[in-house]
Design a protein around this motif. Structure first.
Motif, PDB file in Angstrom:
ATOM      1  N   GLU A 405       0.922  -1.333   0.071  1.00 37.96           N
ATOM      2  CA  GLU A 405       0.007  -0.033  -0.129  1.00 37.96           C
ATOM      3  C   GLU A 405       0.798   1.496  -0.005  1.00 37.96           C
ATOM      4  O   GLU A 405       0.913   2.195   0.848  1.00 37.96           O
ATOM      5  CB  GLU A 405      -0.838  -0.028   1.296  1.00 37.96           C
ATOM      6  N   LEU A 406       1.975   1.111  -0.990  1.00 38.62           N
ATOM      7  CA  LEU A 406       2.596   2.646  -0.987  1.00 38.62           C
ATOM      8  C   LEU A 406       2.344   3.497  -1.994  1.00 38.62           C
ATOM      9  O   LEU A 406       2.874   4.593  -2.141  1.00 38.62           O
ATOM     10  CB  LEU A 406       4.074   2.033  -0.965  1.00 38.62           C
ATOM     11  N   GLU A 407       1.397   3.217  -2.865  1.00 38.59           N
ATOM     12  CA  GLU A 407       0.860   4.063  -4.095  1.00 38.59           C
ATOM     13  C   GLU A 407       0.433   5.307  -3.531  1.00 38.59           C
ATOM     14  O   GLU A 407      -0.591   5.406  -2.737  1.00 38.59           O
ATOM     15  CB  GLU A 407      -0.207   3.222  -4.980  1.00 38.59           C
ATOM     16  N   GLY A 408       0.818   6.483  -4.392  1.00 39.10           N
ATOM     17  CA  GLY A 408       0.371   7.564  -3.940  1.00 39.10           C
ATOM     18  C   GLY A 408      -0.804   8.112  -5.038  1.00 39.10           C
ATOM     19  O   GLY A 408      -1.074   7.267  -5.977  1.00 39.10           O
ATOM     20  N   ASP A 409      -1.331   9.318  -4.735  1.00 30.18           N
ATOM     21  CA  ASP A 409      -2.254   9.672  -5.853  1.00 30.18           C
ATOM     22  C   ASP A 409      -1.888  10.359  -6.964  1.00 30.18           C
ATOM     23  O   ASP A 409      -2.576  10.332  -8.139  1.00 30.18           O
ATOM     24  CB  ASP A 409      -3.209  10.731  -5.251  1.00 30.18           C
ATOM     25  N   SER A 410      -0.733  10.808  -6.965  1.00 25.47           N
ATOM     26  CA  SER A 410      -0.272  11.603  -8.173  1.00 25.47           C
ATOM     27  C   SER A 410       1.020  10.734  -9.031  1.00 25.47           C
ATOM     28  O   SER A 410       1.523  10.038  -8.512  1.00 25.47           O
ATOM     29  CB  SER A 410       0.169  13.028  -7.903  1.00 25.47           C
ATOM     30  N   ILE A 411       1.160  11.207 -10.306  1.00 23.18           N
ATOM     31  CA  ILE A 411       2.269  10.621 -10.890  1.00 23.18           C
ATOM     32  C   ILE A 411       3.618  11.351 -10.817  1.00 23.18           C
ATOM     33  O   ILE A 411       3.351  12.714 -10.738  1.00 23.18           O
ATOM     34  CB  ILE A 411       1.859  10.710 -12.344  1.00 23.18           C
ATOM     35  N   ALA A 412       4.740  10.468 -10.317  1.00 28.22           N
ATOM     36  CA  ALA A 412       5.797  11.203  -9.934  1.00 28.22           C
ATOM     37  C   ALA A 412       6.415  12.084 -11.310  1.00 28.22           C
ATOM     38  O   ALA A 412       6.292  11.640 -12.258  1.00 28.22           O
ATOM     39  CB  ALA A 412       6.630  10.402  -9.433  1.00 28.22           C
ATOM     40  N   GLU A 413       7.027  13.297 -11.140  1.00 34.58           N
ATOM     41  CA  GLU A 413       7.627  13.910 -12.194  1.00 34.58           C
ATOM     42  C   GLU A 413       8.974  13.514 -12.222  1.00 34.58           C
ATOM     43  O   GLU A 413       9.843  13.798 -11.290  1.00 34.58           O
ATOM     44  CB  GLU A 413       7.428  15.409 -12.061  1.00 34.58           C
ATOM     45  N   VAL A 414       9.523  13.006 -13.390  1.00 35.40           N
ATOM     46  CA  VAL A 414      11.086  12.685 -13.473  1.00 35.40           C
ATOM     47  C   VAL A 414      11.682  13.346 -14.648  1.00 35.40           C
ATOM     48  O   VAL A 414      11.076  13.431 -15.689  1.00 35.40           O
ATOM     49  CB  VAL A 414      11.190  11.309 -13.699  1.00 35.40           C
TER      50      VAL A 414
END
Ligand code: ADP
Ligand code: ASP
Ligand code: MG
Length: 424
Positions: A405-414
């Motif tokens: 259960e480590l997923e966040g709500d937003s997509i990481a910017e790389v």
């Protein structure tokens, strides 16, 4: 007294002249806050990788000394360019390489440890109001030989300087917004952590989360240096603070997942089951500065009274390891030496797993559901690592990230690109 802030800019943050200008503005912003600033920089973009490739084109086994002579040049370029960019904005800056300051290391090429940093010159230049730009990754021995600290070692240069100067903080500026629950290039729903303990970060870094060089975390913990990982491109974001475990509150059982794709597995087969054999193997490897990670010894076979010892090493030490073992083979009466480079170590890390049963079984079940075979297992109080086939590393990380259960709500910017050989 004015506070000292150490800032470090990684390769992607100084990859071209526009990014160097951006780094210069970040440095100046800190100076304008009324602080003294010491900046550590890495080589531009993928410079170090290109230098390694050129060396290997010329010589398959280049000497460690000449590799250090070569690789240390990358940082020499970026310090001068960053100092010029700061000067162009009307601020006084001066660049130094490691021998000019006295960043003293052990006499070991390619992965030397810092043993002392002379601070007189730095303090004198700060007193003159100068911004100091220091080459990361490099060191010098007492004999004047150039050394390097290991790939990714500029983080360690920065933290060691912060410790030596008793700095207020060490800020590691990079191409992601902080430390995430896993590599955001592998799981784009990884969540950014506001804080993480030195202990967990150290395990994650050792497990392959290359956002911080493991020894930088070790040094920060040892000298209590407040350490931040933050984005070069989103300056108002405070990133992730790495701090002592006692200052933290509740934990999820697992704080992060990491994969290390740069390992190799060795199996020394059919060795006599008697005292002293393992000691001989591992002491010879240690003398060659080869670090061993996971180790498994099989049960002794009844008839032959022999067993097998399997262990993992960093793949960059493979040639040295084979040479050492071949030299020992007759003395220890070993059979075959088998090598496997198509492996990866996948780890879950979390201080919250202490005294919480069921974490290991959930990990193993999750891997089984994905059809991932586990080849070796190792554990520490706050880490469980499984060795798997390299081709399974990505799906293993993704499945474990989800199940814990480590997923966040937003997509990481790389911002940067993943070098092909790193992709998992
Ligand atoms: P720099 O050049 O700034 O030193 P690195 O490439 O060494 O940057 O480290 C930053 C990279 O680390 C990120 O781009 C990311 O892909 C990778 N990474 C791996 N694990 C993590 C993690 N848990 N959190 C953040 N970044 C991670
Ligand atoms: N330039 C070195 C490397 O690429 C050191 C660093 O970036 O930290 O490994
Ligand atoms: Mg790095």
């Amino acid at each position: 007294m004015r506070k000292i802030i150490v800032q470090k800019f990684g390769g992607t943050s100084v990859a071209d002249t526009e990014k160097i200008k951006n780094a210069a503005r970040t440095v100046i912003r800190e100076k304008e806050n009324g602080n003294d600033v010491v900046v550590v920089v890495s080589a531009m973009g993928h410079t170090t990788d290109h230098l390694v490739k050129m060396a290997k084109d010329l010589n398959k086994t280049p000497s460690a000394r000449e590799m250090d002579m070569l690789l240390s040049t990358g940082e020499g370029i970026s310090i001068a360019l960053l100092a010029m960019a700061i000067q162009a904005e009307g601020y006084d800056a001066i660049s130094f390489n490691a021998p000019q300051i006295g960043i003293m290391t052990e006499k070991i090429h390619s992965k030397a440890r810092i043993i002392d940093i002379k601070t007189d010159k730095l303090r004198a230049k700060l007193k003159e109001g100068k911004i100091i730009v220091v080459a990361g990754f490099q060191g010098v021995t007492e004999d004047g030989e150039i050394t390097t600290l290991g790939r990714g070692g500029s983080d360690t240069s920065a933290v060691a300087l912060a410790a030596a100067l008793n700095a207020e903080r060490c800020d590691i500026y990079t191409d992601v917004e902080g430390v995430y629950t896993t590599d955001p290039r592998v799981v784009n729903k990884a969540s950014k952590l506001d804080e993480i303990s030195y202990e967990e970060m150290l395990e994650l870094a050792h497990a392959g989360a290359n956002v911080l060089h493991p020894r930088s975390v070790e040094t920060a913990k040892q000298f209590n240096v407040p350490l931040r990982v933050r984005s070069s491109f989103k300056l108002d974001d405070l990133g992730t603070l790495i701090l002592g475990v006692e200052k933290m509150e509740i934990y999820k059982p697992v704080a992060g997942v990491a994969a290390d794709l740069s390992q190799a597995r060795i199996v020394v087969c059919d060795i006599p089951d008697k005292p002293g054999v393992a000691a001989k193997i591992f002491s010879h490897l240690a003398k060659q500065q080869i670090s061993v990670d996971m180790i498994i010894q099989s049960y002794a076979r009844k008839i032959s009274n022999t067993n097998d010892i399997a262990f993992t090493i960093d793949a960059s030490d493979l040639d040295k390891t084979i040479k050492t073992l071949e030299g020992l083979k007759d003395e220890i009466q070993a059979g075959d030496i088998k090598i496997d480079e198509d492996i990866a170590k996948v780890s879950i890390v979390g201080a919250g797993m202490i005294d919480r049963p069921g974490i290991a079984s959930t990990m193993f079940e999750t891997l089984a559901q994905q059809g991932v075979n586990i080849r070796m297992i190792s554990t520490s109080e706050i880490k469980i690592s499984c060795l798997v086939d390299k081709e399974n590393a990505k799906k293993a990380v993704q499945a474990l990230h989800k199940v814990f259960e480590l997923e966040g709500d937003s997509i990481a910017e790389v911002k940067g690109t993943l070098p092909e050989e790193e992709g998992c």
